[in-house]
Design an enzyme around this catalytic site. Structure first.
Site, PDB file in Angstrom:
ATOM      1  N   ASP A  81       0.882  -1.174   0.000  1.00  0.00           N
ATOM      2  CA  ASP A  81       0.000   0.000   0.000  1.00  0.00           C
ATOM      3  C   ASP A  81       0.914   1.217   0.000  1.00  0.00           C
ATOM      4  O   ASP A  81       1.654   1.441   0.952  1.00  0.00           O
ATOM      5  CB  ASP A  81      -0.867  -0.052   1.266  1.00  0.00           C
ATOM      6  CG  ASP A  81      -1.763   1.172   1.430  1.00  0.00           C
ATOM      7  OD1 ASP A  81      -1.565   2.175   0.700  1.00  0.00           O
ATOM      8  OD2 ASP A  81      -2.643   1.122   2.303  1.00  0.00           O
ATOM      9  N   TYR A 133       0.949   0.325  14.589  1.00  0.00           N
ATOM     10  CA  TYR A 133      -0.072   0.120  13.563  1.00  0.00           C
ATOM     11  C   TYR A 133       0.099   1.128  12.433  1.00  0.00           C
ATOM     12  O   TYR A 133       0.036   2.329  12.662  1.00  0.00           O
ATOM     13  CB  TYR A 133      -1.491   0.255  14.144  1.00  0.00           C
ATOM     14  CG  TYR A 133      -2.554   0.083  13.082  1.00  0.00           C
ATOM     15  CD1 TYR A 133      -2.785  -1.180  12.527  1.00  0.00           C
ATOM     16  CD2 TYR A 133      -3.268   1.163  12.591  1.00  0.00           C
ATOM     17  CE1 TYR A 133      -3.723  -1.350  11.523  1.00  0.00           C
ATOM     18  CE2 TYR A 133      -4.208   0.999  11.590  1.00  0.00           C
ATOM     19  CZ  TYR A 133      -4.434  -0.260  11.058  1.00  0.00           C
ATOM     20  OH  TYR A 133      -5.354  -0.428  10.051  1.00  0.00           O
ATOM     21  N   LYS A 166      -3.202  -2.609   7.592  1.00  0.00           N
ATOM     22  CA  LYS A 166      -3.329  -4.057   7.737  1.00  0.00           C
ATOM     23  C   LYS A 166      -2.412  -4.749   6.721  1.00  0.00           C
ATOM     24  O   LYS A 166      -1.961  -4.136   5.760  1.00  0.00           O
ATOM     25  CB  LYS A 166      -4.794  -4.424   7.532  1.00  0.00           C
ATOM     26  CG  LYS A 166      -5.316  -5.515   8.425  1.00  0.00           C
ATOM     27  CD  LYS A 166      -4.959  -5.414   9.877  1.00  0.00           C
ATOM     28  CE  LYS A 166      -5.304  -6.711  10.615  1.00  0.00           C
ATOM     29  NZ  LYS A 166      -4.625  -6.840  11.898  1.00  0.00           N
TER      30      LYS A 166
HETATM   31  P1  13P Z   1      -5.660   8.755  10.773  1.00  0.00           P
HETATM   32  O1  13P Z   1      -5.378   9.329  12.112  1.00  0.00           O
HETATM   33  O2  13P Z   1      -4.453   8.747   9.886  1.00  0.00           O
HETATM   34  O3  13P Z   1      -6.866   9.296  10.104  1.00  0.00           O
HETATM   35  O4  13P Z   1      -5.866   7.172  11.063  1.00  0.00           O
HETATM   36  C1  13P Z   1      -7.015   6.515  10.783  1.00  0.00           C
HETATM   37  C2  13P Z   1      -6.727   5.434   9.863  1.00  0.00           C
HETATM   38  O5  13P Z   1      -7.074   5.494   8.703  1.00  0.00           O
HETATM   39  C3  13P Z   1      -5.969   4.276  10.376  1.00  0.00           C
HETATM   40  O6  13P Z   1      -5.262   3.651   9.378  1.00  0.00           O
HETATM   41  P1  13P Z   2      -5.234  -0.422   4.903  1.00  0.00           P
HETATM   42  O1  13P Z   2      -4.497  -1.475   5.678  1.00  0.00           O
HETATM   43  O2  13P Z   2      -5.934  -1.003   3.715  1.00  0.00           O
HETATM   44  O3  13P Z   2      -4.341   0.714   4.553  1.00  0.00           O
HETATM   45  O4  13P Z   2      -6.399   0.110   5.819  1.00  0.00           O
HETATM   46  C1  13P Z   2      -6.059   0.739   6.990  1.00  0.00           C
HETATM   47  C2  13P Z   2      -7.206   1.129   7.819  1.00  0.00           C
HETATM   48  O5  13P Z   2      -6.989   1.471   8.969  1.00  0.00           O
HETATM   49  C3  13P Z   2      -8.568   1.138   7.273  1.00  0.00           C
HETATM   50  O6  13P Z   2      -9.495   1.644   8.171  1.00  0.00           O
HETATM   51 MG    MG Z   3      -3.994   2.156   3.328  1.00  0.00          MG
HETATM   52 MG    MG Z   4      -5.036  -2.002   2.157  1.00  0.00          MG
END
Ligand code: 13P
Ligand code: 13P
Ligand code: MG
Ligand code: MG
Length: 368
Positions: A11, A232, A235
């Protein structure tokens, strides 16, 4: 001829949020890989599932090859640069290191690679999932290679009748174990029924099969992003390759498990259980609560190292019912809101931003 199929994904930025890989990033991948066709790569294809860019490459350099991995890294780096310029969300999300050091393993991308003697007809299915973890392939791999209620060939084809050998990785203790089916089916299930801890890495034929016992017939990526990053970032969103036919499960037997949209961990903020919805590439755009988790499947025939295809395998009305069920299950799971078992277990939340939330409560706890 011996061929290596390398599927490497990352990603490197989403439009909008964690929704989808924009076509501009796929064009970067096409451009870079085209430069290496004929000299390093026999052939390649580029696809995406949600916000994950997937490179599918054939060559004869074997697994973990430095040059092949470097090309994949270059693609992701260049695409991440463009993602930054475009202000895409999570630009460079899965690229955890600055400099390439011989192999993309441990650097963020997910890798599923296998080398094999190409058969006169070599059907393969490349699967890619978004908003979930590596163990998501456990249930379908078990059903494809070990469950006679899924794979008729296990009963009625003498080549499949002896069963298969599973290589299972313990993702916490970093150990592996080989298990034979059908003999050790219950022991195997005791492990892989916990997909957050144990993941099927490869499946092999047993001795005496028409395919050499050391040649994998399926391989999955098992990289765990939070472990590699120490926090984190997103995923794992794993990929998997399965060979089919002529002594192996038929293509339809490989597809069949996905008619049941089983529950997988991931979805919103990587912290929720939800159904794995099988979709065509055009529908691989998770939107609702950043999901539900998606899986795509591209079918190829490999001939002289070239990829004939792809066929978009879930672009088939026979999976409409699975999608309907996935939507019904998504409604049901969502109604739990922040409650388990929609939200992943407290233990699993340790790998998200939850510890930071709980930190400020620490001093307020009194002894009972
Ligand atoms: P943000 O704080 O970057 O919006 O995190 C939420 C999210 O998308 C987790 O991956
Ligand atoms: P991805 O792992 O696809 O970037 O998604 C992250 C996430 O936090 C979605 O809510
Ligand atoms: Mg992503
Ligand atoms: Mg993804």
């Amino acid at each position: 001829m011996k061929v290596t199929l390398s599927v490497i994904k990352a990603d490197v930025g989403g439009l909008v949020g964690h929704h989808v890989v924009p076509v501009e990033l796929e064009e970067v991948a096409w451009g870079v890989l085209e430069e290496h066709k004929d000299e390093l790569l026999f052939d390649f294809d580029v696809t995406h599932v949600g916000d994950d860019l997937v490179l599918i490459m054939t060559h004869d350099r074997g697994e973990d090859n430095e040059e092949v991995h470097r090309v994949a890294w270059d693609v992701f780096k260049e695409a991440a640069e463009l993602a930054k310029e475009m202000g895409l969300y999570g630009a460079g999300q899965d690229l955890l290191k600055e400099a390439f050091s011989g192999n993309v393993r441990g650097m963020g991308p997910g890798v599923a690679e296998m080398s094999f003697e190409e058969r006169p007809s070599e059907p393969v299915i490349v699967f890619a999932a978004d908003k979930t973890e590596a163990g998501a392939w456990n249930l379908p791999l078990f059903r494809i290679f070990a469950d006679p209620f899924n794979t008729a060939g296990l009963i009625i084809d003498p080549h499949l009748h002896n069963g298969f050998r599973f290589e299972v990785w313990d993702l916490i203790e970093h150990k592996k174990v080989f298990m034979n089916t059908p003999e050790e089916m219950y022991d195997l299930l005791a492990l892989i029924g916990s997909p957050g801890r144990f993941a099927v890495k490869r499946v092999f034929p047993k001795p005496g099969h028409v395919i050499d016992e050391n040649e994998p017939v399926a391989v999955a990526s098992t990289e765990r992003l939070y472990e590699e990053a120490g926090r984190y970032v997103g995923k794992d969103d794993p990929v998997m390759v399965v060979r089919a036919q002529h002594g192996l499960p038929a293509v339809g037997e490989v597809m069949e498990p996905f008619a049941f949209p089983h529950l997988v961990a991931g979805w919103m903020r990587g912290s929720h259980w939800g159904p794995l919805m099988p979709v065509s590439v055009k529908d691989a755009k998770p939107t609702r609560f950043d999901g539900p988790p998606r899986v795509i499947a591209l079918g190829y025939q490999i001939k002289n190292g070239m990829l004939i295809g792809p066929e978009d395998m879930f672009d088939d009305p026979s999976f409409d019912r699975a999608r309907e069920i996935a939507n019904a299950v998504a409604d049901y799971m969502r109604r739990h809101g922040p409650f388990e078992p929609h939200r992943v277990s407290f233990h699993d939340l340790e790998y998200t931003t939850m510890p930071k939330v709980l930190e400020k409560l620490r001093d307020r706890f009194e002894p009972l």
